[in-house]
Design an enzyme around this catalytic site. Structure first.
Site, PDB file in Angstrom:
ATOM      1  N   PHE A   1       0.820  -1.215   0.000  1.00  0.00           N
ATOM      2  CA  PHE A   1       0.000   0.000   0.000  1.00  0.00           C
ATOM      3  C   PHE A   1       0.852   1.263   0.000  1.00  0.00           C
ATOM      4  O   PHE A   1       0.415   2.327   0.394  1.00  0.00           O
ATOM      5  CB  PHE A   1      -0.946  -0.025   1.210  1.00  0.00           C
ATOM      6  CG  PHE A   1      -1.803  -1.264   1.253  1.00  0.00           C
ATOM      7  CD1 PHE A   1      -2.990  -1.333   0.537  1.00  0.00           C
ATOM      8  CD2 PHE A   1      -1.388  -2.376   1.971  1.00  0.00           C
ATOM      9  CE1 PHE A   1      -3.761  -2.483   0.556  1.00  0.00           C
ATOM     10  CE2 PHE A   1      -2.164  -3.532   1.992  1.00  0.00           C
ATOM     11  CZ  PHE A   1      -3.350  -3.594   1.289  1.00  0.00           C
TER      12      PHE A   1
ATOM     13  N   GLY B   1       5.753  -3.926  10.171  1.00  0.00           N
ATOM     14  CA  GLY B   1       4.683  -4.078   9.199  1.00  0.00           C
ATOM     15  C   GLY B   1       5.234  -4.261   7.799  1.00  0.00           C
ATOM     16  O   GLY B   1       5.079  -3.406   6.931  1.00  0.00           O
TER      17      GLY B   1
ATOM     18  N   SER C   1       7.609  -2.143   1.013  1.00  0.00           N
ATOM     19  CA  SER C   1       8.472  -1.185   1.732  1.00  0.00           C
ATOM     20  C   SER C   1       9.801  -1.842   2.099  1.00  0.00           C
ATOM     21  O   SER C   1      10.850  -1.181   2.104  1.00  0.00           O
ATOM     22  CB  SER C   1       7.776  -0.679   2.992  1.00  0.00           C
ATOM     23  OG  SER C   1       7.390  -1.759   3.825  1.00  0.00           O
TER      24      SER C   1
ATOM     25  N   ASP D   1       7.331  -8.321  11.473  1.00  0.00           N
ATOM     26  CA  ASP D   1       5.902  -8.509  11.178  1.00  0.00           C
ATOM     27  C   ASP D   1       5.501  -9.886  11.710  1.00  0.00           C
ATOM     28  O   ASP D   1       6.255 -10.845  11.539  1.00  0.00           O
ATOM     29  CB  ASP D   1       5.667  -8.446   9.652  1.00  0.00           C
ATOM     30  CG  ASP D   1       4.205  -8.232   9.286  1.00  0.00           C
ATOM     31  OD1 ASP D   1       3.333  -8.910   9.867  1.00  0.00           O
ATOM     32  OD2 ASP D   1       3.935  -7.394   8.414  1.00  0.00           O
TER      33      ASP D   1
ATOM     34  N   GLY E   1      -1.385 -10.739   9.047  1.00  0.00           N
ATOM     35  CA  GLY E   1      -2.257  -9.751   8.413  1.00  0.00           C
ATOM     36  C   GLY E   1      -2.908  -8.852   9.450  1.00  0.00           C
ATOM     37  O   GLY E   1      -2.975  -9.192  10.637  1.00  0.00           O
TER      38      GLY E   1
ATOM     39  N   SER F   1       5.642  -6.798  17.185  1.00  0.00           N
ATOM     40  CA  SER F   1       6.579  -5.713  17.457  1.00  0.00           C
ATOM     41  C   SER F   1       7.051  -5.708  18.914  1.00  0.00           C
ATOM     42  O   SER F   1       8.242  -5.525  19.197  1.00  0.00           O
ATOM     43  CB  SER F   1       5.842  -4.412  17.122  1.00  0.00           C
ATOM     44  OG  SER F   1       6.595  -3.302  17.399  1.00  0.00           O
TER      45      SER F   1
ATOM     46  N   ASP G   1       4.565   1.013  10.285  1.00  0.00           N
ATOM     47  CA  ASP G   1       3.437   0.770   9.368  1.00  0.00           C
ATOM     48  C   ASP G   1       2.746  -0.521   9.794  1.00  0.00           C
ATOM     49  O   ASP G   1       2.405  -1.370   8.971  1.00  0.00           O
ATOM     50  CB  ASP G   1       3.962   0.668   7.926  1.00  0.00           C
ATOM     51  CG  ASP G   1       2.835   0.689   6.909  1.00  0.00           C
ATOM     52  OD1 ASP G   1       1.723   1.153   7.235  1.00  0.00           O
ATOM     53  OD2 ASP G   1       3.077   0.241   5.773  1.00  0.00           O
TER      54      ASP G   1
ATOM     55  N   HIS H   1      -3.031  -0.246  12.970  1.00  0.00           N
ATOM     56  CA  HIS H   1      -3.401   1.162  12.947  1.00  0.00           C
ATOM     57  C   HIS H   1      -4.325   1.559  14.093  1.00  0.00           C
ATOM     58  O   HIS H   1      -4.772   2.701  14.159  1.00  0.00           O
ATOM     59  CB  HIS H   1      -4.026   1.523  11.592  1.00  0.00           C
ATOM     60  CG  HIS H   1      -3.008   1.552  10.476  1.00  0.00           C
ATOM     61  ND1 HIS H   1      -1.817   0.872  10.556  1.00  0.00           N
ATOM     62  CD2 HIS H   1      -2.998   2.181   9.283  1.00  0.00           C
ATOM     63  CE1 HIS H   1      -1.129   1.089   9.447  1.00  0.00           C
ATOM     64  NE2 HIS H   1      -1.815   1.879   8.653  1.00  0.00           N
TER      65      HIS H   1
ATOM     66  N   HIS I   1       3.817   5.684   8.325  1.00  0.00           N
ATOM     67  CA  HIS I   1       2.939   5.621   7.154  1.00  0.00           C
ATOM     68  C   HIS I   1       1.477   5.812   7.554  1.00  0.00           C
ATOM     69  O   HIS I   1       1.109   5.598   8.699  1.00  0.00           O
ATOM     70  CB  HIS I   1       3.102   4.259   6.446  1.00  0.00           C
ATOM     71  CG  HIS I   1       2.584   4.280   5.036  1.00  0.00           C
ATOM     72  ND1 HIS I   1       1.829   3.265   4.495  1.00  0.00           N
ATOM     73  CD2 HIS I   1       2.722   5.218   4.058  1.00  0.00           C
ATOM     74  CE1 HIS I   1       1.534   3.567   3.237  1.00  0.00           C
ATOM     75  NE2 HIS I   1       2.057   4.746   2.945  1.00  0.00           N
TER      76      HIS I   1
HETATM   77 MG    MG Z   1       0.605   1.557   5.439  1.00  0.00          MG
END
Ligand code: MG
Length: 224
Positions: free
Chosen positions: A32, A58, A64, A84, A88, A137, A155, A158, A183
């Protein structure tokens, strides 16, 4: 004569652009991150990885990761730790908005993005420059207590508590002059969740940070 030379400072070597094949591979990898955001991450990593490792939270399928890993390679210095859990995000689970059936592991019946990530790293020839860390993390931070970093890219989850935990876990690890990249900073709630932007702005208001720019939804602070 340039100012740096007058002051007796060695100029930093010029950072070459990311090799075209790596950029293409990164942009073909699921993710993304926009091309402009990826280019910014590449340049920041190429500049900072001379001094200490970089770390992202992430990785997902590795878009990235390839931009940052390519930057580490260009620096000739330190690698990228790519953290990560590879299960998901909440939004990527079956029935949710960003569910992708190609990422469903047929044995587990769950999302798993480990294989796309390791495939991308291998195709990019970046195995010497990217160290995947397959756990969440918090556990990664607890088990890598001595790690000092020149760049952190956040990232991950969220939700407010995820974002706060990622900042708490990794921002204090940055060396002086290190970059904190975040991000998905959205100024309109219709574009996305507000937790990353709120945490970014709170951090920017603290002593010891300066903002060095915004590209797309990627914000960057420097520790000073
Ligand atoms: Mg992102």
């Amino acid at each position: 004569m340039k100012l740096g030379a007058l002051l007796g400072r060695q100029p930093l070597p010029e950072i070459p652009s990311i090799p075209a094949y790596l950029r293409e591979l990164a942009l073909r990898t699921k993710g993304f991150l926009s091309a402009a955001e990826g280019d910014r991450l590449y340049h920041l990593a190429a500049e900072s990885a001379r001094r200490a490792p970089c770390l992202e939270v992430g990785s997902f399928c590795g878009r990235s990761t390839l931009f940052l890993g390519a930057g580490c390679q260009a620096s000739g210095g330190h690698p990228l730790f790519a953290v990560d859990h590879h299960r998901g995000s909440v939004e990527q689970q079956p029935g949710q908005e960003y569910f992708d059936p190609e990422l469903l592991d047929p044995v587990l019946g769950q999302i798993s993005t480990v294989s796309p990530l390791t495939r991308a790293i291998r195709q990019a020839g970046l195995e010497d420059w990217v160290i995947p860390v397959v756990t969440d993390s918090t556990r990664a931070s607890r088990n890598l207590p001595a790690l000092r970093l020149s760049l952190v890219f956040i990232d991950g989850g969220h939700a407010t508590e995820d974002v706060d935990e990622d900042f708490r876990a990794w921002a204090p690890r940055l060396i002086s002059g290190g970059y904190l990249c975040v991000h998905d900073l959205y100024f309109d709630p219709q574009d996305g969740g507000q937790a990353p932007r709120e945490r970014f702005e709170k951090t920017r208001a603290e002593r010891g940070w300066e903002q060095v720019g915004l590209v797309g939804s990627l914000g960057v602070l420097r520790r000073c």
